[in-house]
Design a protein around this motif. Structure first.
Motif, PDB file in Angstrom:
ATOM      1  N   ASN A 122       0.551  -1.427   0.429  1.00  0.00           N
ATOM      2  CA  ASN A 122       0.374   0.124  -0.278  1.00  0.00           C
ATOM      3  C   ASN A 122       0.983   0.967  -0.025  1.00  0.00           C
ATOM      4  OD1 ASN A 122      -2.108   1.298   0.266  1.00  0.00           O
ATOM      5  ND2 ASN A 122      -2.409   1.199   2.447  1.00  0.00           N
ATOM      6  N   LEU A 123       0.922   2.031  -0.739  1.00  0.00           N
ATOM      7  CA  LEU A 123       1.901   2.990  -1.343  1.00  0.00           C
ATOM      8  C   LEU A 123       0.528   4.228  -1.219  1.00  0.00           C
ATOM      9  CD1 LEU A 123       4.330   2.361  -4.403  1.00  0.00           C
ATOM     10  CD2 LEU A 123       4.859   2.326  -1.835  1.00  0.00           C
ATOM     11  N   ASN A 124       1.510   5.176  -0.475  1.00  0.00           N
ATOM     12  CA  ASN A 124       0.566   6.477  -0.369  1.00  0.00           C
ATOM     13  C   ASN A 124       1.215   7.546  -1.813  1.00  0.00           C
ATOM     14  OD1 ASN A 124       3.267   6.905   0.413  1.00  0.00           O
ATOM     15  ND2 ASN A 124       2.170   9.341   1.372  1.00  0.00           N
ATOM     16  N   VAL A 125       1.935   7.329  -2.847  1.00  0.00           N
ATOM     17  CA  VAL A 125       2.298   8.040  -3.632  1.00  0.00           C
ATOM     18  C   VAL A 125       2.134   6.859  -4.383  1.00  0.00           C
ATOM     19  CG1 VAL A 125       3.807   9.740  -2.864  1.00  0.00           C
ATOM     20  CG2 VAL A 125       4.936   7.392  -3.240  1.00  0.00           C
ATOM     21  N   GLY A 126       1.157   6.144  -4.919  1.00  0.00           N
ATOM     22  CA  GLY A 126       0.734   4.961  -5.862  1.00  0.00           C
ATOM     23  C   GLY A 126       1.022   5.076  -7.526  1.00  0.00           C
ATOM     24  N   VAL A 127       0.672   6.684  -7.913  1.00  0.00           N
ATOM     25  CA  VAL A 127       0.463   7.185  -8.909  1.00  0.00           C
ATOM     26  C   VAL A 127       2.285   7.117 -10.184  1.00  0.00           C
ATOM     27  CG1 VAL A 127      -0.032   9.317 -10.729  1.00  0.00           C
ATOM     28  CG2 VAL A 127      -1.831   8.466  -8.708  1.00  0.00           C
ATOM     29  N   VAL A 128       2.863   7.635  -8.602  1.00  0.00           N
ATOM     30  CA  VAL A 128       4.007   8.301  -8.769  1.00  0.00           C
ATOM     31  C   VAL A 128       4.750   7.105  -9.138  1.00  0.00           C
ATOM     32  CG1 VAL A 128       6.196   8.761  -8.564  1.00  0.00           C
ATOM     33  CG2 VAL A 128       3.898  10.050  -8.363  1.00  0.00           C
ATOM     34  N   PHE A 129       4.781   6.130  -7.966  1.00  0.00           N
ATOM     35  CA  PHE A 129       5.074   4.847  -8.067  1.00  0.00           C
ATOM     36  C   PHE A 129       4.967   3.900  -9.479  1.00  0.00           C
ATOM     37  CE2 PHE A 129       7.416   1.026  -6.556  1.00  0.00           C
ATOM     38  CZ  PHE A 129       6.764  -0.601  -7.091  1.00  0.00           C
ATOM     39  N   ALA A 130       3.477   4.122  -9.886  1.00  0.00           N
ATOM     40  CA  ALA A 130       3.482   3.243 -11.104  1.00  0.00           C
ATOM     41  C   ALA A 130       4.072   4.199 -11.646  1.00  0.00           C
ATOM     42  CB  ALA A 130       1.454   3.233 -11.367  1.00  0.00           C
ATOM     43  N   LEU A 131       4.036   5.413 -12.253  1.00  0.00           N
ATOM     44  CA  LEU A 131       4.403   5.891 -13.982  1.00  0.00           C
ATOM     45  C   LEU A 131       6.358   5.419 -13.373  1.00  0.00           C
ATOM     46  CD1 LEU A 131       2.719   9.104 -13.424  1.00  0.00           C
ATOM     47  CD2 LEU A 131       2.847   7.381 -15.393  1.00  0.00           C
ATOM     48  N   GLY A 132       6.398   5.710 -12.834  1.00  0.00           N
ATOM     49  CA  GLY A 132       8.307   5.044 -12.815  1.00  0.00           C
ATOM     50  C   GLY A 132       8.262   3.766 -13.225  1.00  0.00           C
ATOM     51  N   VAL A 133       8.399   3.249 -12.549  1.00  0.00           N
ATOM     52  CA  VAL A 133       8.355   1.826 -12.484  1.00  0.00           C
ATOM     53  C   VAL A 133       7.909   1.237 -13.941  1.00  0.00           C
ATOM     54  CG1 VAL A 133       7.646  -0.963 -11.896  1.00  0.00           C
ATOM     55  CG2 VAL A 133       7.960   0.632 -10.077  1.00  0.00           C
ATOM     56  N   LEU A 188      -5.544   4.119  -3.345  1.00  0.00           N
ATOM     57  CA  LEU A 188      -7.035   3.520  -2.184  1.00  0.00           C
ATOM     58  C   LEU A 188      -7.948   5.059  -1.912  1.00  0.00           C
ATOM     59  CD1 LEU A 188      -6.320   1.251   0.848  1.00  0.00           C
ATOM     60  CD2 LEU A 188      -7.811   0.788  -0.654  1.00  0.00           C
ATOM     61  N   GLU A 189      -6.896   5.669  -1.486  1.00  0.00           N
ATOM     62  CA  GLU A 189      -8.088   7.124  -1.676  1.00  0.00           C
ATOM     63  C   GLU A 189      -8.670   7.551  -2.858  1.00  0.00           C
ATOM     64  OE1 GLU A 189      -7.348   7.826   1.980  1.00  0.00           O
ATOM     65  OE2 GLU A 189      -8.546   9.465   0.284  1.00  0.00           O
ATOM     66  N   MET A 190      -8.198   7.226  -3.932  1.00  0.00           N
ATOM     67  CA  MET A 190      -8.958   7.661  -5.325  1.00  0.00           C
ATOM     68  C   MET A 190     -10.107   6.503  -5.540  1.00  0.00           C
ATOM     69  SD  MET A 190      -6.460   8.185  -8.420  1.00  0.00           S
ATOM     70  CE  MET A 190      -5.424   9.670  -8.438  1.00  0.00           C
ATOM     71  N   VAL A 191     -10.015   5.711  -5.057  1.00  0.00           N
ATOM     72  CA  VAL A 191     -11.408   4.783  -5.201  1.00  0.00           C
ATOM     73  C   VAL A 191     -12.440   5.047  -4.021  1.00  0.00           C
ATOM     74  CG1 VAL A 191     -12.266   1.791  -4.926  1.00  0.00           C
ATOM     75  CG2 VAL A 191      -9.921   2.688  -6.159  1.00  0.00           C
TER      76      VAL A 191
END
Lengths: 385, 164
Positions: A122-133, A188-191
């Protein structure tokens, strides 16, 4: 203990992703066929389902050769690099509402209250992580093409990598508008925000449309469209699949690959599609909820009345099935587009990425920011809060 | 558990960084650099700087090094590989820089400031707030610098073409 649970989760996600791919291959072949007025694999087993097994066993039994590869270490490494980034992103996406387990006793040990997240981590910077990886997936293409020792592989790899990094820009910018609207980077916040009714502040007053869910697609229709096209291009999927087209540059960066190494590349491509589908669902279509009927509150209420203790688990399972339904729907859309559209030429592809998608994504971000600022201004009554 | 991961990541980082400067093929150097940056992003994650780790992956490892690798793959690198083989100072220079780095680190560990302390949890919102209020000048100047770079690159390539 925590490490063990998380490790098992990551392993399960990785393995389930790998196992879903043969099923997707079968589904794609059947879908394409039925759309082209033919039947597709229907002889091996019922509905052609044993084709999955055949597709898996045949490459495993092929000879493992490196051919004229000049850099053998990198040649064997590239397929692995193709499957790791999408698997990592897949691990950050929430599949269902987190399950809160109260403390209980088991075999004499007291386990405290524990929140079980239906994500690998559970990452709180999920979007940045997804883009980076997902931007690390360009390395697999480059390394595969270069280490093959084949001029055409190198050219195909450079083309594919150029395509990938061009559409990454449009991808990130299309997401900026969404981040502005939802005000968070956490999946999770977005959902959670999307599990309520559609609310927006309209020149000062809060308006709520009670029958529509607060899905991202209502806030950012243009952004959703741009993101979808960028995902098609990122995963080298028709109509952007020039890098791996059979007639161009032989087969691009995976010309010299055969057997299980090639299958790993295909697993990587289908994993990209799964990630794209899951992200589209999470960002724009409510994730694992469906506002009026299937949110955690309504389901909890429904199950609490009958099951009491197991309500949480059943809610999570029901929401997981909601996610799966939407997920498979988007996978079907990907296959539908493959059956419908012809391939882009390379210069058309790059023009689309730089001259069309990037300006539109910029415009989307700017317009979103201006609109949010104006509405906030009316709400606050002054320029700066 | 955390310290195990830290030791693993830092050893990967140090080994990759060393191979960047000691491998004779520049493409391998760039790839080892990418590996080092991914390990660094992992260490940032351990330090709870999630945003910086993500941005590191997006910008540095995911775009800059990819472009490095793409450009390097187009060159004939025999001269570079030969250069590394014949230079008598290659290992001495590596040892010198490594020794300098080690010395600085030890010195800082002995005399430098205390540990970072608890900076608290910096989310993306905190960083953004700082960037747009306290460091807004640096932020805008960096934007101008990037535009300068883009314009300069286009101008350079145009100039070269006109020389034909």
């Amino acid at each position: 203990m925590e490490t063990l649970i998380n490790g098992t989760k990551i392993l399960v996600i990785f393995l389930s992703m790998g196992s879903l791919v043969p099923f997707l291959v079968w589904a794609e072949r059947r879908t394409l066929a039925l759309m082209q007025s033919r039947l597709g694999p229907n002889r091996t087993g019922p509905l052609g389902l044993l084709q999955i097994l055949a597709d898996l066993v045949k490459p495993l039994m092929k000879e493992d050769f490196a051919g004229q590869a000049t850099h053998k270490g990198l040649f064997y490494l590239a397929p692995l690099l193709a499957i790791i980034p999408p698997a990592l992103v897949f691990g950050a996406i929430p599949f269902s509402h987190p399950l809160i387990l109260p403390s209980f006793e088991f075999l004499g040990y007291a386990f405290g209250p524990y929140t079980f997240y239906f994500q690998g981590f559970n990452l709180n910077v999920g979007v940045v992580f997804a883009l980076g990886v997902s931007s690390l997936s360009a390395y697999a293409l480059l390394i595969a093409g270069w280490s093959s020792g084949n001029k055409y592989s190198l050219l195909g790899a450079l083309r594919a990598a150029a395509q990938t990094i061009s559409y990454e820009l449009a991808l990130s910018l299309a997401l900026v508008g969404l981040i502005l609207v939802f005000n968070t980077l956490d999946f999770l916040e977005m959902v959670k925000i999307q599990s309520g009714p559609l609310t927006f502040s309209f020149f000062g007053s809060e308006k709520t449309i009670p029958f529509l869910p607060g899905w991202g697609i209502f806030y950012q229709p243009v952004g959703a469209f741009l993101l979808f096209i960028s995902f098609l291009a990122e995963s080298n999927r028709v109509p952007f699949d020039l890098p791996e087209a059979e007639g161009e540059l032989v087969a691009g960066y995976h010309t010299e690959y055969g057997g299980i190494k090639l299958i790993l590349f295909y697993i990587g491509e289908y994993a990209h599609i799964m990630v794209a589908s899951a992200l589209m669902v999470t960002f724009y279509f409510g994730g694992y909820t469906f506002y009026p009927f299937l949110t955690e509150d309504s389901l909890n209420g429904l199950f609490q009345a009958r099951m009491g203790e197991w309500a949480g688990l059943l809610t999570s399972l029901a929401l997981f099935i909601t996610f799966l339904v939407k997920f498979f729907l988007f996978l079907f859309v990907f296959m539908w587009i493959r059956a419908t559209l012809p391939r882009f030429r390379y210069d058309q592809l790059m023009d689309l990425g730089w001259k069309t998608l990037l300006p539109w994504a910029f415009g989307n971000a700017v317009v979103t920011a201006v609109v949010i600022f104006i509405f906030d201004f009316f709400k606050r009554g002054s320029f700066f809060g | 558990m955390d310290s195990l991961i830290f030791y693993f990541l830092s050893s990967v980082l140090i080994f990759s960084a060393l191979r960047v400067v000691t491998h004779k093929n520049p493409v391998y150097g760039a790839l080892y650099l990418a590996c080092a940056l991914v390990a660094l992003a992992g260490i940032f994650f351990l330090l709870e700087a999630h945003f910086i780790a993500g941005v590191q992956l997006v910008v540095y490892a995911g775009a800059v090094i990819v472009l490095f690798v793409m450009v390097l793959m187009l060159f004939d690198l025999k001269a570079e590989k030969q250069l590394w083989k014949i230079s008598p100072f290659r290992w001495a220079s590596v040892a010198f820089v490594a020794g300098l780095t080690l010395g600085v680190t030890l010195l800082e560990g002995l005399l430098g400031s205390s540990s970072i302390g608890d900076l608290g949890f910096f989310s993306a919102k905190h960083i953004a707030r700082l960037l747009f209020t306290k460091y807004v000048l640096a932020f805008e100047v960096l934007g101008v610098l990037l535009i300068l770079i883009a314009v300069g690159v286009v101008a350079l390539t145009r100039l070269e073409r006109e020389d034909d």
